[in-house]
Design a protein around this motif. Structure first.
Motif, PDB file in Angstrom:
ATOM      1  N   SER A  97      -0.022  10.519  -4.523  1.00 48.61           N
ATOM      2  CA  SER A  97      -0.793   9.810  -5.547  1.00 48.61           C
ATOM      3  C   SER A  97      -0.611  10.453  -6.915  1.00 48.61           C
ATOM      4  O   SER A  97      -0.450   9.753  -7.927  1.00 48.61           O
ATOM      5  CB  SER A  97      -2.271   9.809  -5.148  1.00 48.61           C
ATOM      6  N   TRP A 119      -2.036   6.229   1.807  1.00 48.51           N
ATOM      7  CA  TRP A 119      -3.275   5.520   1.504  1.00 48.51           C
ATOM      8  C   TRP A 119      -4.275   5.570   2.656  1.00 48.51           C
ATOM      9  O   TRP A 119      -5.493   5.368   2.448  1.00 48.51           O
ATOM     10  CB  TRP A 119      -2.966   4.059   1.163  1.00 48.51           C
ATOM     11  N   GLN A 178      -7.181   8.099   2.173  1.00 50.87           N
ATOM     12  CA  GLN A 178      -8.225   7.611   1.273  1.00 50.87           C
ATOM     13  C   GLN A 178      -9.028   6.496   1.926  1.00 50.87           C
ATOM     14  O   GLN A 178     -10.259   6.447   1.825  1.00 50.87           O
ATOM     15  CB  GLN A 178      -7.606   7.112  -0.035  1.00 50.87           C
ATOM     16  N   HIS A 182       1.973   6.969   5.537  1.00 52.38           N
ATOM     17  CA  HIS A 182       1.171   5.965   4.826  1.00 52.38           C
ATOM     18  C   HIS A 182       0.024   6.701   4.115  1.00 52.38           C
ATOM     19  O   HIS A 182      -1.111   6.713   4.604  1.00 52.38           O
ATOM     20  CB  HIS A 182       0.602   4.943   5.812  1.00 52.38           C
ATOM     21  N   GLY A 227      -0.396   2.346  -3.264  1.00 57.56           N
ATOM     22  CA  GLY A 227      -1.678   2.939  -2.917  1.00 57.56           C
ATOM     23  C   GLY A 227      -2.795   1.911  -2.915  1.00 57.56           C
ATOM     24  O   GLY A 227      -2.591   0.734  -3.245  1.00 57.56           O
ATOM     25  N   LEU A 228      -3.988   2.366  -2.554  1.00 52.21           N
ATOM     26  CA  LEU A 228      -5.132   1.447  -2.491  1.00 52.21           C
ATOM     27  C   LEU A 228      -5.434   0.819  -3.850  1.00 52.21           C
ATOM     28  O   LEU A 228      -5.820  -0.348  -3.935  1.00 52.21           O
ATOM     29  CB  LEU A 228      -6.374   2.194  -1.990  1.00 52.21           C
ATOM     30  N   LEU A 247       0.821  -1.207   0.000  1.00 52.04           N
ATOM     31  CA  LEU A 247       0.000   0.000   0.000  1.00 52.04           C
ATOM     32  C   LEU A 247       0.855   1.257   0.000  1.00 52.04           C
ATOM     33  O   LEU A 247       0.535   2.239  -0.671  1.00 52.04           O
ATOM     34  CB  LEU A 247      -0.932  -0.006   1.216  1.00 52.04           C
TER      35      LEU A 247
END
Length: 222
Positions: free
Chosen positions: A154, A95, A98, A93, A23-24, A19
């Motif tokens: 991102s 992510w 989101q 972190h 990312g997600l 992650l």
């Protein structure tokens, strides 16, 4: 890796690594299985489903936050330590910002954090719902500022795909935004001070935190 030798702890740790890098949108059981040299079915046996896996990974990161002792610190110092710890964790972190708006996140580490936070605001003088509201206001400030940093990561990740240079792409966007802002002197000056390395600033968070805590202090009972 068969499910008998794979552990939940290994899965969660590797999930956080994936992650942080992708990312997600980059998380799926196939890519996670490659990192663990394991079949997706073995991971499902340990973590049930993807939503639960993200919840477990998020709660693990909440455990990284150092919790102050509310009984040994002034309430404001304790609140600042908690806020900076959470802000640092979310920006480490990206992510998480989101995930916070897309998943139901809870677990032992988050529960311990929230218990300490409520204690801090109760010790300050806020009671019941007021303590909840104070904690929620600070959390919203943190999440809003951290979301900017997460969006920056991102964006750079997306722009860096293929043969594009993120710095070049960002500078071109800033130049175009500057042209659009020509009729607006204050906005133009703000964009002229910006650069592609400092699209988000820790100073913005510190300013907001100080202003918010100042306001909360004014609301304390005499």
């Amino acid at each position: 890796m068969p499910r008998e030798t794979l552990t939940r702890e290994q899965i969660v740790a590797t999930t956080i690594e994936l992650l942080d890098e992708e990312g997600l949108d980059g998380l799926n059981m196939r890519s996670l299985g490659k990192r663990l040299d394991s079949a997706p079915t073995a991971m499902y046996w340990h973590v049930k489903n993807k939503d639960n896996l993200i919840r477990l990974a998020a709660d693990e990161t909440w455990g990284e936050i150092a919790l102050p002792d509310p009984g040994s610190l002034d309430w404001r110092a304790a609140a600042e330590q908690l806020a900076r710890g959470l802000y640092t964790t979310i920006t480490r972190h990206p992510w998480l910002a989101q995930a916070q708006s897309s998943y139901l996140l809870y677990g032992p580490n988050k529960a311990r954090h929230d218990e300490v936070a409520l204690t801090v605001y109760e010790h300050a003088g806020f009671a019941d719902d007021a303590a909840d509201q104070a904690m929620g206001a600070v959390f919203t400030l943190i999440l809003g500022n951290a979301a900017g940093a997460a969006a920056d990561v991102s964006l750079r990740r997306r722009l860096g795909r293929g043969d594009r240079d993120p710095a070049v792409e960002l500078q071109a966007a800033l130049d175009e935004a500057g042209e659009i802002a020509l009729p607006h002197p204050r906005l133009r000056a703000r964009l002229e001070r910006a650069d592609t390395e400092t699209l988000t600033a820790v100073g913005d968070f510190e300013f907001g935190l100080a202003a918010l805590l100042d306001g909360l202090a004014q609301r304390l009972p005499s």
